[in-house]
Design an enzyme around this catalytic site. Sequence first.
Site, PDB file in Angstrom:
ATOM      1  N   HIS A 221       0.869  -1.190   0.000  1.00 47.92           N
ATOM      2  CA  HIS A 221       0.000   0.000   0.000  1.00 47.92           C
ATOM      3  C   HIS A 221       0.909   1.245   0.000  1.00 47.92           C
ATOM      4  CE1 HIS A 221      -3.398   2.514   0.643  1.00 47.92           C
ATOM      5  NE2 HIS A 221      -3.636   2.304   1.931  1.00 47.92           N
ATOM      6  N   HIS A 261      -2.414  -2.352  -9.673  1.00 47.38           N
ATOM      7  CA  HIS A 261      -3.445  -1.774  -8.817  1.00 47.38           C
ATOM      8  C   HIS A 261      -4.659  -2.687  -8.820  1.00 47.38           C
ATOM      9  CE1 HIS A 261      -6.201   1.136  -7.021  1.00 47.38           C
ATOM     10  NE2 HIS A 261      -5.102   1.724  -6.586  1.00 47.38           N
ATOM     11  N   ASP A 317       2.337   5.523  -6.400  1.00 48.65           N
ATOM     12  CA  ASP A 317       3.593   5.463  -5.650  1.00 48.65           C
ATOM     13  C   ASP A 317       4.827   5.457  -6.543  1.00 48.65           C
ATOM     14  OD1 ASP A 317       2.645   5.375  -2.959  1.00 48.65           O
ATOM     15  OD2 ASP A 317       1.877   3.384  -3.354  1.00 48.65           O
TER      16      ASP A 317
END
Length: 380
Positions: A221, A261, A317
């Site tokens: 995450h 994702h 990210d």
Amino acid sequence: MSETIYQGLAGVNVDRTQISHIDGLKGELIYRGYDIRELANKASFEEVTYLLWNDDLPTQEQLSAFSESLKPHYKLPAEIIEVLRLMPKDTHPMHAVRTAVSMLGAVDADAEGVDLDNIHRIGLSLTAKFPSFVAAFERIRNGLEPVNPDPELNIAGNFLYMLTGEKPTEAATNVMDVALVLHAEHGSNASTFVARAVASTLTDGYSAITAACGSLKGPLHGGANAAVMGALEKIGSVDKVEDYVMNILNSPGGRVMGFGHRVYRVLDPRAIILKEVSHNLAEESGDSKWFEMSLEMERVMDREMAKKGKQVKPNVDFFSASVYRMLGFPTDMYTPIFAVARISGWMAHLYEQYADNKLMRPRMVYEGPVGRSFKALADR
Ligand code: SDX
């Protein structure tokens, strides 16, 4: 008869929300109906936080009042600074973040109330204080005194100011602000789900946010941004990217950090914006190494995933790693920065959860033994 198991709750709708929506096939993200691409260019983090907590964007008057209502909460209580000083200097800063939130709950005489007024007060306080304790811990672990917040600055500017003690440039403040807007909210992601699940027991808001911080820290995450930078540092140069990626892909269950994702099947719109920011920073700073390595990683992943017929694209990210690197942040601060932004989304979800609560209590399919006869301890 076999029962359906939704491992990882994939594809499960746990509730309704008015806060945000992801169209994973089109690569679109909206906050209360507004496209993230527009918000990132045109709205400040304060405006977006107001939007997430209310029905619509603020008027100038509402925004001024909202920004003013955050400012009295910037300063940390002495107990929080004391706790941060007690933490080992080499601990992961997310332990400091999680502990600070928990301690704020302990020193808040009104921590328990889950009525919307109290949750709103806690939301203002936490949103204002996240930058303060992330910056304070960064200074303390480097042997420096924390810098008091400057009520003249917005959240993004104040965060940079409290880290360095110097007024940040407008350009740096703007980049920080864009990063905060992009990370503010993302539906039922793991940490937000955790926050809502904890809140669904009608425990206090601090407990829910403390748990969310623990969830965000994980490398699958919010911890992925630091893992991406760790990988880029380990790889070292563009010509070594291909071997690095192929090694991971050839190992069983290998996952390249910053890619993939649960919801997006095309490029995450936030990654598109951060890619552009990273490109601009690389050109302005003359330090294009991190951006170029990121591009090469994206190229190799695209090629390899196309061979397997899979859509595994960079997520939020991925390019935030090179952006934060070029802004000068230490790698282990990337996830705390994510938390500085995501507190606004977490709080928006707590308002919704407490306003129309249902205890989250799923079930599991039991596959263990049955019908065993108990033997006394001495006979086993
Ligand atoms: C965030 O949900 C959110 O909204 C989160 C977030 C937010 O704003 O809050 O967007 C922020 O957390 C972004 C994600 C950061 N994590 C990483 O970058 C870690 C690396 N990514 C993966 O481990 C993975 O893609 C996840 C955890 C993000 C998603 O996992 P899923 O949905 O459980 O998918 P999976 O791991 O089962 O992968 C499905 C397939 C696999 O094929 P099979 O093994 O089933 O045949 O896609 C492939 C994988 O091969 N795949 C990858 C990959 N991610 C998926 N292959 C290589 N590298 C990867 N990163």
